[in-house]
Design a protein around this motif. Structure first.
Motif, PDB file in Angstrom:
ATOM      1  N   LEU A  88      24.349  22.057  48.900  1.00  0.00           N
ATOM      2  CA  LEU A  88      25.693  22.344  49.405  1.00  0.00           C
ATOM      3  C   LEU A  88      26.222  21.156  50.205  1.00  0.00           C
ATOM      4  CD1 LEU A  88      28.129  24.154  50.085  1.00  0.00           C
ATOM      5  CD2 LEU A  88      26.736  25.224  51.875  1.00  0.00           C
ATOM      6  N   MET A  89      25.379  20.577  51.058  1.00  0.00           N
ATOM      7  CA  MET A  89      25.786  19.410  51.847  1.00  0.00           C
ATOM      8  C   MET A  89      26.177  18.254  50.930  1.00  0.00           C
ATOM      9  SD  MET A  89      22.828  19.594  54.740  1.00  0.00           S
ATOM     10  CE  MET A  89      23.238  19.954  56.441  1.00  0.00           C
ATOM     11  N   ARG A  90      25.403  18.054  49.878  1.00  0.00           N
ATOM     12  CA  ARG A  90      25.710  16.973  48.932  1.00  0.00           C
ATOM     13  C   ARG A  90      27.036  17.246  48.210  1.00  0.00           C
ATOM     14  NH1 ARG A  90      23.102  12.710  47.406  1.00  0.00           N
ATOM     15  NH2 ARG A  90      21.143  13.269  48.436  1.00  0.00           N
ATOM     16  N   SER A  91      27.279  18.511  47.867  1.00  0.00           N
ATOM     17  CA  SER A  91      28.550  18.883  47.227  1.00  0.00           C
ATOM     18  C   SER A  91      29.732  18.614  48.157  1.00  0.00           C
ATOM     19  CB  SER A  91      28.538  20.360  46.827  1.00  0.00           C
ATOM     20  OG  SER A  91      27.594  20.602  45.826  1.00  0.00           O
ATOM     21  N   ILE A  92      29.540  18.905  49.440  1.00  0.00           N
ATOM     22  CA  ILE A  92      30.592  18.640  50.435  1.00  0.00           C
ATOM     23  C   ILE A  92      30.844  17.140  50.542  1.00  0.00           C
ATOM     24  CG2 ILE A  92      31.091  18.720  52.924  1.00  0.00           C
ATOM     25  CD1 ILE A  92      29.651  21.496  52.903  1.00  0.00           C
ATOM     26  N   ALA A  93      29.775  16.350  50.539  1.00  0.00           N
ATOM     27  CA  ALA A  93      29.920  14.889  50.601  1.00  0.00           C
ATOM     28  C   ALA A  93      30.675  14.377  49.370  1.00  0.00           C
ATOM     29  CB  ALA A  93      28.556  14.229  50.706  1.00  0.00           C
ATOM     30  N   GLU A  94      30.335  14.915  48.200  1.00  0.00           N
ATOM     31  CA  GLU A  94      31.023  14.519  46.960  1.00  0.00           C
ATOM     32  C   GLU A  94      32.514  14.880  47.023  1.00  0.00           C
ATOM     33  OE1 GLU A  94      30.036  12.826  44.436  1.00  0.00           O
ATOM     34  OE2 GLU A  94      27.847  12.961  44.334  1.00  0.00           O
ATOM     35  N   PHE A  95      32.789  16.094  47.534  1.00  0.00           N
ATOM     36  CA  PHE A  95      34.179  16.549  47.633  1.00  0.00           C
ATOM     37  C   PHE A  95      34.964  15.660  48.585  1.00  0.00           C
ATOM     38  CE2 PHE A  95      37.580  19.295  49.273  1.00  0.00           C
ATOM     39  CZ  PHE A  95      38.122  19.770  48.085  1.00  0.00           C
ATOM     40  N   ASN A  96      34.370  15.345  49.736  1.00  0.00           N
ATOM     41  CA  ASN A  96      35.048  14.487  50.711  1.00  0.00           C
ATOM     42  C   ASN A  96      35.316  13.097  50.138  1.00  0.00           C
ATOM     43  OD1 ASN A  96      34.920  16.580  52.506  1.00  0.00           O
ATOM     44  ND2 ASN A  96      33.283  15.732  53.761  1.00  0.00           N
ATOM     45  N   LYS A  97      34.390  12.627  49.319  1.00  0.00           N
ATOM     46  CA  LYS A  97      34.566  11.321  48.670  1.00  0.00           C
ATOM     47  C   LYS A  97      35.677  11.377  47.624  1.00  0.00           C
ATOM     48  CE  LYS A  97      31.915   7.986  45.885  1.00  0.00           C
ATOM     49  NZ  LYS A  97      30.602   7.777  45.204  1.00  0.00           N
ATOM     50  N   SER A  98      35.683  12.450  46.825  1.00  0.00           N
ATOM     51  CA  SER A  98      36.688  12.599  45.763  1.00  0.00           C
ATOM     52  C   SER A  98      38.100  12.729  46.326  1.00  0.00           C
ATOM     53  CB  SER A  98      36.372  13.832  44.903  1.00  0.00           C
ATOM     54  OG  SER A  98      35.135  13.689  44.258  1.00  0.00           O
ATOM     55  N   TYR A  99      38.219  13.374  47.484  1.00  0.00           N
ATOM     56  CA  TYR A  99      39.547  13.625  48.067  1.00  0.00           C
ATOM     57  C   TYR A  99      39.703  12.912  49.412  1.00  0.00           C
ATOM     58  CZ  TYR A  99      39.812  16.998  44.324  1.00  0.00           C
ATOM     59  OH  TYR A  99      39.836  17.574  43.081  1.00  0.00           O
ATOM     60  N   LYS A 100      39.170  11.708  49.454  1.00  0.00           N
ATOM     61  CA  LYS A 100      39.175  10.932  50.699  1.00  0.00           C
ATOM     62  C   LYS A 100      40.593  10.724  51.234  1.00  0.00           C
ATOM     63  CE  LYS A 100      37.292   6.690  52.730  1.00  0.00           C
ATOM     64  NZ  LYS A 100      36.472   5.473  52.501  1.00  0.00           N
ATOM     65  N   GLU A 101      41.541  10.453  50.339  1.00  0.00           N
ATOM     66  CA  GLU A 101      42.918  10.194  50.792  1.00  0.00           C
ATOM     67  C   GLU A 101      43.528  11.407  51.471  1.00  0.00           C
ATOM     68  OE1 GLU A 101      45.391   8.633  47.720  1.00  0.00           O
ATOM     69  OE2 GLU A 101      44.073   6.926  47.308  1.00  0.00           O
ATOM     70  N   THR A 102      43.112  12.598  51.052  1.00  0.00           N
ATOM     71  CA  THR A 102      43.651  13.840  51.619  1.00  0.00           C
ATOM     72  C   THR A 102      42.926  14.244  52.902  1.00  0.00           C
ATOM     73  OG1 THR A 102      44.245  14.619  49.411  1.00  0.00           O
ATOM     74  CG2 THR A 102      44.077  16.292  51.132  1.00  0.00           C
ATOM     75  N   LEU A 103      41.611  13.979  52.954  1.00  0.00           N
ATOM     76  CA  LEU A 103      40.782  14.590  53.993  1.00  0.00           C
ATOM     77  C   LEU A 103      40.192  13.632  55.018  1.00  0.00           C
ATOM     78  CD1 LEU A 103      38.781  17.040  51.697  1.00  0.00           C
ATOM     79  CD2 LEU A 103      40.823  17.535  53.048  1.00  0.00           C
ATOM     80  N   PHE A 104      40.199  12.327  54.754  1.00  0.00           N
ATOM     81  CA  PHE A 104      39.486  11.406  55.644  1.00  0.00           C
ATOM     82  C   PHE A 104      39.986  11.499  57.078  1.00  0.00           C
ATOM     83  CE2 PHE A 104      38.927   7.183  57.638  1.00  0.00           C
ATOM     84  CZ  PHE A 104      37.535   7.159  57.653  1.00  0.00           C
TER      85      PHE A 104
END
Length: 285
Positions: A73-89
């Protein structure tokens, strides 16, 4: 009615019993899982997550204290944050303050439902002005709210219920939604959120809702599909899932009509900035 604050106190004996029955949580299982997850995190040299016990519990409860599942789950969250970095960083409450305060799109009920679940209402019709607030901005508010919800032991254990209200939806709203936005929302809910989503209820859908559903349907997996319910304007159907004693009169409930919204909830986000910064630090190194 509850108040505008998070319930961060340790779980009651009753809550711990629910956690034992539904999540395998006992003091022994908890301690062993925390220790195992710490070791797994240390070995996962590409991940950056705090490893204090309270923080790890956020990921262990939804994965029923299986440490390898929590790491996934943590890895999935990291992947999601990377994929949507412009929205969430580094997203902070102040970045979405105007959506909270000036637009009554998202509301959290101050009380919980009959199963102790947090209830969130998302207004996708008459109170949403797509010219002023984009689909992406709504998602950024949802993401900010989830950072706060994971702080509540009762919400970690009992989960959340979401009510999407489409009253007043028109073509301007439909045109403001996209397959990319639908994919982002459903990837988040299904793969990159530690919240236990126990039900998503769609109410007051107009005829054109079929166009909206066609955007979302391709991304809905079987587990979530079983927890999605379409009620139209039949509030009695909603009450089969969320008892009317726990809903405001706006939704056929016996509680008083809603007199509050995001404006009243926003200060809560400002009270937990340290945790939000801690959450923002999570991801790949």
């Amino acid at each position: 009615m509850g108040s505008f604050e998070l319930e961060t106190a340790p779980p009651s004996a009753e809550l711990l019993e629910v956690a034992r029955e539904e999540l395998r949580e006992t003091p022994e299982v908890r301690q062993a899982a925390v220790e195992e997850l710490r070791k797994l995190l240390q070995a996962a040299t590409d991940l950056n997550f705090p490893d204090d016990e309270e923080f790890l519990i956020i990921f262990l409860r939804p994965t029923k204290f299986y440490a390898e599942s929590a790491l996934k789950l943590m890895r999935s969250i990291a992947e999601f944050n990377k994929s949507y970095k412009e929205t969430l960083f580094n997203l902070m409450p102040s970045d979405v303050q105007n959506v909270f305060i000036e637009h009554n799109i998202i509301n959290i009920l101050t009380n919980r439902d009959q199963k102790g679940r947090r209830m969130m209402i998302v207004n996708m019709g008459e109170t949403w002005d797509p010219k002023a607030i984009s689909e992406e901005q709504i998602f950024r508010v949802l993401y900010t709210i989830h950072k706060l919800a994971v702080l509540e032991p009762a919400t970690q254990i009992n989960g959340v219920v979401v009510i999407y209200d489409f009253k007043g939806m028109g073509m301007k709203h439909v045109r403001s939604m996209s397959p990319g936005g639908a994919k982002r929302l459903l990837t988040f809910i299904q793969e990159a959120s530690p919240l236990r989503v126990k039900g998503i209820h769609f109410i007051n859908q107009p005829m054109i809702f079929s166009m909206v559903w066609s955007l979302f349907k391709p991304f809905v997996k079987e587990k979530l599909n079983k927890r999605m319910f379409f009620h139209g304007d039949k509030m009695a159907k909603l009450h089969e899932h969320v008892h009317k004693e726990y809903l405001p009169s706006n939704y056929g409930g016996t509680l008083p009509a809603l007199t509050y919204g995001g404006k009243e909830w926003y200060p809560v986000a400002e009270q937990h900035l340290d945790f939000i910064k801690k959450w923002n630090s999570c991801g790949f190194k």
